[in-house]
Design an enzyme around this catalytic site. Structure first.
Site, PDB file in Angstrom:
ATOM      1  N   LYS A   1      -1.516  14.902  -7.656  1.00 16.89           N
ATOM      2  CA  LYS A   1      -0.515  15.002  -6.587  1.00 16.89           C
ATOM      3  C   LYS A   1       0.699  15.785  -7.089  1.00 16.89           C
ATOM      4  CE  LYS A   1       1.985  11.911  -3.352  1.00 16.89           C
ATOM      5  NZ  LYS A   1       2.296  10.492  -3.053  1.00 16.89           N
TER       6      LYS A   1
ATOM      7  N   SER B   1       1.873   9.421   1.854  1.00 19.54           N
ATOM      8  CA  SER B   1       2.234  10.790   1.571  1.00 19.54           C
ATOM      9  C   SER B   1       1.164  11.554   0.782  1.00 19.54           C
ATOM     10  CB  SER B   1       3.534  10.829   0.771  1.00 19.54           C
ATOM     11  OG  SER B   1       3.375  10.170  -0.473  1.00 19.54           O
TER      12      SER B   1
ATOM     13  N   SER C   1       1.359   5.054  -0.136  1.00 17.60           N
ATOM     14  CA  SER C   1       0.884   6.447  -0.156  1.00 17.60           C
ATOM     15  C   SER C   1      -0.382   6.715  -0.944  1.00 17.60           C
ATOM     16  CB  SER C   1       1.985   7.364  -0.677  1.00 17.60           C
ATOM     17  OG  SER C   1       2.990   7.479   0.283  1.00 17.60           O
TER      18      SER C   1
HETATM   19  N1  GLN Z   1       4.833   6.061   4.167  1.00 19.79           N
HETATM   20  C1  GLN Z   1       5.802   5.419   3.335  1.00 19.79           C
HETATM   21  C2  GLN Z   1       7.102   6.151   3.408  1.00 19.79           C
HETATM   22  O1  GLN Z   1       7.195   7.032   4.187  1.00 19.79           O
HETATM   23  C3  GLN Z   1       5.273   5.328   1.932  1.00 19.79           C
HETATM   24  C4  GLN Z   1       5.585   6.498   1.105  1.00 19.79           C
HETATM   25  C5  GLN Z   1       5.026   6.388  -0.269  1.00 19.79           C
HETATM   26  O2  GLN Z   1       4.326   5.447  -0.626  1.00 19.79           O
HETATM   27  N2  GLN Z   1       5.359   7.357  -1.068  1.00 19.79           N
HETATM   28  O3  GLN Z   1       8.043   5.845   2.747  1.00 19.79           O
END
Ligand code: GLN
Length: 502
Positions: free
Chosen positions: A80, A155, A179
């Site tokens: 990532k 994400s 994410s």
């Molecule tokens: N979807 C969550 C957010 O927008 C989680 C993001 C993440 O785990 N990096 O914060």
């Protein structure tokens, strides 16, 4: 050998060890697959062809010389783009880091390189890991391989899509609120958020430091255990790293695969099911519970009354920490610098750079976080959110008195259409109701595919364990995976539509 891209990482590692294939062949097969399908999927922001093939050739030579190698040596991996990689561009999905090439490796990347895994490239993500759909990337959407008009989750949608589309057998994700697990759920892959402190955060571009954790994204539970053992364990360069050996994760996955869960207490979280969960998601969840019961597990119902406030607390704590972590992107040190024509003072350069370099969601959260931390509001917002966090930790502690693992659907719905929630931040935030509590408490969580909903899209099953008991995720996860694949007659991804290649 038949198509090397279709093998699990464990099977590919076996093929390399037994000499049925070389790492160069395996790496080239994945690079070819990327060339064939990534135009449609867009899982990668950067493909590191030369570096990957050089690593592969080196591993092949060392193997030929009889050197003792890591079990995963030669198996390619995608990383990532929030993880810094020496010599490879790292953007965190943001324009503000366009063109930045880090001068050092994250600890987990050092470990991957030391073990000889060729790095195929960097995967797409929501900007600075803020989002649940990868639509907040400054470099365009990633598409879900099950249906290219749908989101791959976020994400870390790039890592999940790469693994689901057979572009990589292994990938690294990061999970601050879901994410790793939510993208795994909506793409039919396996994703694990380790115990907080279980994998070094050194070299991760921080979103919310008290919540961030890196972990594996794979097609099987055993593969996640193998990768978790490789990247996990103590790192003196991360002050929150746990200074203890990891539990035996691979052993737990192998034990689970025999399908016997006699004596294991599985707690179903009352608050994370029913209303708000798509009917097909709930149905697959209930069927998986029956399978666990048939394997000898004792199913108990547990209540976690404060989970109701988890999302609200998270969306104060996360923006507060993010606003502070992102202060360093000022046009002076990394990446983009926008110099206004008139009066280019330092302050005006910073403001112009941040104005152009950050996307809307990032700006929204910086403003929210700065407000929540401001004098006079700190106790009311950030302070209250931290108290809720303690209550959630107590809910977990009480629940783990009654059960060895806790379970829920990973996400309330299957993959939604691209664009569907883009203009509605609250609807987007709701995707993470079931994953966020684990981050707030620091406990580990795993998502594995539990079937297809009525819409033909994958559903995720979440397993949670107490801190430092990540082995339980793998035992229960591998058992459920074996039982499900028995009923399906093979892996769920085998039912995904074939992507058009070019
Ligand atoms: N979807 C969550 C957010 O927008 C989680 C993001 C993440 O785990 N990096 O914060």
């Amino acid at each position: 050998m038949s198509d090397l891209t279709r093998l699990s990482a464990a099977a590919l590692a076996d093929a390399l060890t037994s000499g049925q294939a070389s790492s160069v062949e395996a790496t080239q097969a994945h690079l070819d697959r990327i060339a064939a399908v990534d135009g449609a999927v867009h899982a990668f922001l950067h493909v590191s062809t030369d570096e990957a093939l050089a690593t592969a050739a080196d591993v092949d030579a060392r193997r030929a010389a009889g050197e003792e190698l890591h079990a995963l040596a030669g198996v390619p991996i995608a990383v990532k783009d929030v993880v810094v990689t020496q010599g490879l561009p790292t953007t965190a999905g943001s324009k503000i880091l366009e063109g930045w090439v880090p001068p050092y490796d994250a600890t987990l990347v050092e470990r991957i390189k030391a073990a000889g895994l060729p790095i195929l490239g960097k995967t797409n993500m929501d900007e600075f890991a803020m989002g649940s759909s990868t639509e907040h990337s400054a470099y365009g959407n990633t598409h879900n391989p099950w249906d290219l008009d749908r989101i791959p989750g976020g994400s870390g949608g790039g890592s999940a899509a790469a693994v689901a589309a057979y572009e990589a057998p292994l990938a690294i994700g990061t999970d601050t609120g879901g994410s790793i697990r939510q993208p795994a759920a909506v793409t039919g892959t396996v994703g694990v958020k380790p115990t907080y402190g279980g994998v070094s955060r050194y070299g991760l571009i921080a979103l919310a430091s008290s919540l961030d954790q890196a972990g594996p994204v794979t097609r099987t539970v055993l593969d996640s255990a193998l990768l978790h053992e490789l990247i996990g364990g103590h790192d003196p360069r991360d002050s929150t790293s746990i200074d203890e050996p990891l539990p035996d994760l691979v052993g737990a996955a192998r034990l689970g695969a025999n399908g016997d869960l006699t004596g294991v207490r599985v707690g179903v979280i009352t608050e994370l099911q029913g209303e708000g969960y798509q009917a097909g998601v709930q149905a697959r969840f209930d069927e998986s519970l029956e399978l666990l019961r048939s394997a000898g597990a004792e199913i108990v119902e547990v209540s976690c009354p404060h989970f109701e406030y988890a999302l609200a607390a998270y969306y104060l704590i996360l923006p507060a920490e993010a606003s502070s972590n992102l202060a360093k992107f000022d046009g002076m040190r990394f990446g983009l610098r926008v110099v206004p024509e008139d009066h280019p003072t330092a302050e005006r350069v910073m403001s112009a750079t941040r104005g152009q370099g950050f996307g809307d969601e990032v700006k929204r959260r910086i403003i929210l976080g700065t407000y929540a931390l401001s004098a006079g509001y700190y106790d009311a917002y950030y302070g209250s959110a931290q108290k809720v966090r303690t209550l959630i930790q107590r809910d977990f502690a009480a629940a783990f008195e009654k059960a060895d693992v806790l379970v829920s659907p990973t996400a309330p719905t299957t993959a939604f259409k691209l664009g569907e929630k883009l203009d509605d931040p609250l609807a987007m935030y709701l995707n993470d109701v079931a994953t966020i509590p684990a981050n707030l408490a620091g406990v580990p969580g795993l998502s594995l595919p539990s079937g297809l909903s009525d819409d033909g899209l994958p559903v995720g099953f979440q397993v949670l364990a107490p801190a430092k008991a990540d082995d339980r995720l793998y035992r229960v996860g591998a058992a459920l995976e074996a039982l499900l694949e028995n009923t399906w007659g093979g892996p769920l991804l085998g039912r995904a539509p074939e992507l058009e290649t070019r």
